[in-house]
Structures are given as structure tokens and as C-alpha cells.
Design a protein around this motif. Structure first.
Motif, short mmCIF file in Angstrom:
data_model
loop_
_atom_site.label_atom_id
_atom_site.label_comp_id
_atom_site.label_asym_id
_atom_site.label_seq_id
_atom_site.Cartn_x
_atom_site.Cartn_y
_atom_site.Cartn_z
N ALA A 46 51.48 44.11 50.33
CA ALA A 46 51.67 45.44 49.75
C ALA A 46 52.99 46.09 50.18
N ASP A 47 53.67 45.47 51.14
CA ASP A 47 54.92 46.03 51.66
C ASP A 47 56.08 45.66 50.74
N ASP A 48 56.60 46.64 50.03
CA ASP A 48 57.70 46.39 49.09
C ASP A 48 59.00 46.03 49.80
N GLU A 49 59.07 46.29 51.10
CA GLU A 49 60.29 46.03 51.85
C GLU A 49 60.41 44.59 52.31
N ILE A 50 59.30 43.85 52.29
CA ILE A 50 59.33 42.48 52.78
C ILE A 50 60.13 41.59 51.83
N ASP A 51 60.95 40.72 52.38
CA ASP A 51 61.78 39.81 51.59
C ASP A 51 60.90 38.82 50.83
N ILE A 52 61.29 38.54 49.58
CA ILE A 52 60.49 37.65 48.73
C ILE A 52 60.35 36.26 49.34
N GLN A 53 61.45 35.71 49.87
CA GLN A 53 61.38 34.38 50.46
C GLN A 53 60.50 34.38 51.71
N ARG A 77 49.17 39.13 44.54
CA ARG A 77 48.45 39.74 45.68
C ARG A 77 46.95 39.71 45.44
N GLN A 78 46.52 40.01 44.21
CA GLN A 78 45.11 39.98 43.89
C GLN A 78 44.55 38.56 43.98
N PHE A 79 45.33 37.58 43.53
CA PHE A 79 44.89 36.19 43.63
C PHE A 79 44.67 35.78 45.08
N ILE A 80 45.63 36.14 45.93
CA ILE A 80 45.55 35.75 47.35
C ILE A 80 44.37 36.43 48.03
N THR A 81 44.18 37.71 47.74
CA THR A 81 43.03 38.42 48.29
C THR A 81 41.73 37.78 47.84
N THR A 82 41.67 37.38 46.58
CA THR A 82 40.49 36.71 46.04
C THR A 82 40.19 35.43 46.80
N CYS A 83 41.20 34.62 47.02
CA CYS A 83 41.01 33.33 47.69
C CYS A 83 40.57 33.52 49.15
N LEU A 84 41.11 34.53 49.81
CA LEU A 84 40.73 34.78 51.20
C LEU A 84 39.29 35.31 51.28
#
Length: 350
Positions: free
Chosen positions: A116-123, A171-178
Motif C-alpha cells: 500500500a506504500d506508494d513510495e516503495i520502489d517498483i523493483q 495487491r489484492q491477488f497477493i492478499t488473497t494468496c496469503l
């Protein structure tokens, strides 16, 4: 197209006419209703709204247990009585359930916060996700599933997924898998329960995120995934009881289904509190736990409506929902049968 349908779900009005859950099944009525451009809108009182949703949830259990007959209305067998005692103990001591029966994966909230952090680098974000190979595999499976696939060719990397589906959807996909790790039904006979509950949770998360205002979609998606954790916990208690039960005993009675429906939501709220989830998760779950009242809280109402739509869809798929019941339930969410049918075709892909 689907988003347009959901815009009609806001501003639900309380209605007064009562309609009973009797009549033909949806399969018997399908041909008649398909000829109508608009279904008649019936009046549904707040009392009937709550009662019909409880009846729907109890009926929903017919999908979760593979039984050959319907049990008595109010008499619980020994298996059911043992489980109901375990449920009462769980409600008085939810920490035992949270630590020993249904443990929330530690990384689910931590990773979600970073996503959710927009500041985090994509890579940096991609590398963070790729540190968990099993998570990557599950995310790519979701990206390529019929319900979510957007491109003709398969998505083969997290970076490609990020480009094609976007950061919010990823983000929703990753939350779903976790969150999927919460359901670990090992005995083969009972895997259907885990599969159907998880499918229902995914549908509710999807529906709720479509219903919610844009700024709340991410958090309400997680809430949709977690709203039924109490049901999962109770089923795991049921698994333990099966080992001590008499041969052939099954959870058949209507009484047990009602207990599962009402107590599971209370347990979901208690687990959210023990897991120290943010208040915007716990508060709607507490509201939903009062199953005899139609929610007035905006977020709880969205989950309530999404739950109705999903349960109707899943029951309709197996022709287990009487048409008269479907009419009452659709009136609560202001969907015509034609609109619901279109949405149903989307949900069966989950």
C-alpha cells in the motif's frame, strides 16, 4: 458492465411486504423469468430482510456438507452437541482458536502494508514478492484464472502482472494468496468444505470491493476475505469431533446450521480483535455478528449485500435456491433477476 450493476446496489430502501420461502426451485422458474425484461420489485421489511438472510446462510451449508438426507429441524445429534460446546468455549477463549486452530499468517498484514506504500520502489516491491516462490506461483495462477485474466497470453512473471493488472489488483491477488493459508483442510473427504468456503470468501471480497467507494476498496477486499474465518475455525473444530463421533453421524440438523451461521460471525469478530486487526476490520464484523438486524453501518452493509449475492449465486449454480427465496433476497440488494443472472455468470468463474 459489472461495475454498472453495482452502482444500483446503493441506497437500499426498507420495504414492508412479506414473502415466504416457498415455491418452485430456480431451475423450474428459469425459463419463465428469462422472458421478462424487468422482474417485479417486492417490498421487504427490515425484519424479513434479516430473517431471509439467516435462512439463506443456513441453506448455504447444504453446499458445504455432503449429506444424503436432511436432518431434523431442532434436534442435534451427539456430534453436533459436542461441536456446539466447543464453539461456546471458543467464544469465551478466542485466543486458543487464534493460536492453535486458525493462525493468521504473520506476513499478511506486513506485506499488505508495504504494497500500500506508494513510495516503495517498483523493483524493490517485485523482489519482495519474489522472495516467496510459492506466493509467486499462486499469484500467477490468479492472474491467469478465468475470473481475472485480461490478456490473451498467460502472465508469466510478477513484473508482467504488475504491468497488466496494475498495482491495486496485484495487491489484492497477493492478499488473497496469503489469506488462503488459513484454510488447510487435509482429510480428502472434507476438502470440498474448504474449497467452497474459500470460493465464497473470494466472491464476497470481489463483490465488496466493487461496491465500496474507491478509497475503501483495498481494505474492504481484505475484510471480504476474512469475514468467514469464524466459519473456518468452527469447521476445524468439527473435524476434531468427527474422530470421536459415532459412525455415520453427520451435521444435518437445522439447529446446527443456525448455530454455525450466527456463532461463526461472532467468532470472526473476536478473532479480528485478537489478531489486532485495524478497527475498520473489527467494527463491521461486530455489526455483522448481530444477525437479527440488517446492518446500518456502511461497510458492514456492503459485506452483508456481497454475502447475499455470493450465496445466492452458489446455491443457484447447484439449483438449491427456491425461486421465491431468490426474489426476496434480490429485492434487498435491488437487483433484477436479469442483472443477477449476468453477475452470476461472472461469479461462477471463481
Amino acid at each position: 458492465m459489472v461495475t454498472g450493476l453495482f452502482k444500483k446496489l446503493f441506497n437500499i430502501r426498507d420495504r414492508t411486504e412479506q414473502v415466504k420461502f416457498t415455491g418452485k426451485t430456480s431451475g423450474e422458474k428459469r425459463q419463465q423469468t428469462s422472458q421478462k425484461k424487468f422482474s417485479p420489485v417486492i417490498e421487504v421489511s427490515p425484519k424479513l430482510a434479516a430473517e431471509s438472510q439467516l435462512d439463506l446462510s443456513a441453506l448455504f451449508y447444504s453446499l458445504l456438507f455432503t449429506t444424503n438426507h436432511t436432518g431434523s429441524e431442532g434436534i442435534a445429534n451427539n456430534l453436533e452437541r459436542n461441536v456446539m460446546q466447543s464453539i461456546e468455549l471458543a467464544l469465551s477463549s478466542p485466543q486458543d482458536i487464534a493460536e492453535n486452530v486458525l493462525k493468521l499468517p504473520n506476513k499478511i498484514l506486513e506485506l499488505d502494508k508495504k504494497l500500500a506504500d506508494d513510495e516503495i520502489d517498483i523493483q524493490e516491491l517485485i523482489l519482495l514478492i519474489e522472495q516467496d516462490p510459492l506466493l509467486c506461483v499462486e499469484v500467477l495462477k490468479l492472474c491467469n484464472s478465468p475470473a481475472f485474466k485480461r490478456a490473451e497470453n498467460d502472465v508469466t512473471s510478477i513484473q508482467q502482472a504488475l504491468v497488466l493488472v496494475g498495482r491495486v489488483q496485484l495487491r489484492q491477488f497477493i492478499t488473497t494468496c496469503l489469506a488462503r493459508e488459513l484454510i488447510d483442510i487435509k482429510p480428502i473427504y472434507f476438502r470440498r468444505f474448504g474449497a467452497e468456503v474459500w470460493r465464497h470468501s473470494m466472491q464476497v471480497a470481489f463483490l465488496a470491493s466493487e461496491l465500496a467507494p474507491k478509497e475503501q476498496r483495498d481494505s474492504i477486499f481484505i475484510l471480504g476475505l476474512l469475514h468467514d474465518v469464524g466459519k473456518i475455525a468452527i469447521f476445524k473444530l468439527l473435524l476434531d469431533a468427527f474422530y470421536q463421533a459415532e459412525p455415520g453421524e453427520q451435521p444435518n440438523s437445522a439447529l446446527f446450521k443456525q448455530v454455525m451461521t450466527t456463532k461463526s460471525l461472532t467468532l470472526s469478530a473476536l478473532l479480528a480483535r485478537y489478531w489486532q486487526l485495524p478497527s475498520h476490520f473489527e467494527t463491521p464484523l461486530n455489526v455483522l455478528a448481530n444477525t437479527h438486524v440488517k446492518p446500518s453501518d456502511d461497510i458492514a452493509l456492503i459485506i452483508w449485500k456481497a454475502n447475499i449475492i455470493s450465496e445466492c449465486s452458489m446455491l443457484l449454480q447447484f439449483d438449491k435456491l427456491p425461486h421465491s427465496a431468490l426474489v426476496v433476497l434480490l429485492a434487498q440488494v435491488e437487483l433484477t433477476e436479469e442483472e443477477f443472472s449476468e453477475l452470476h455468470q461472472k461469479l461462477i468463474k471463481f
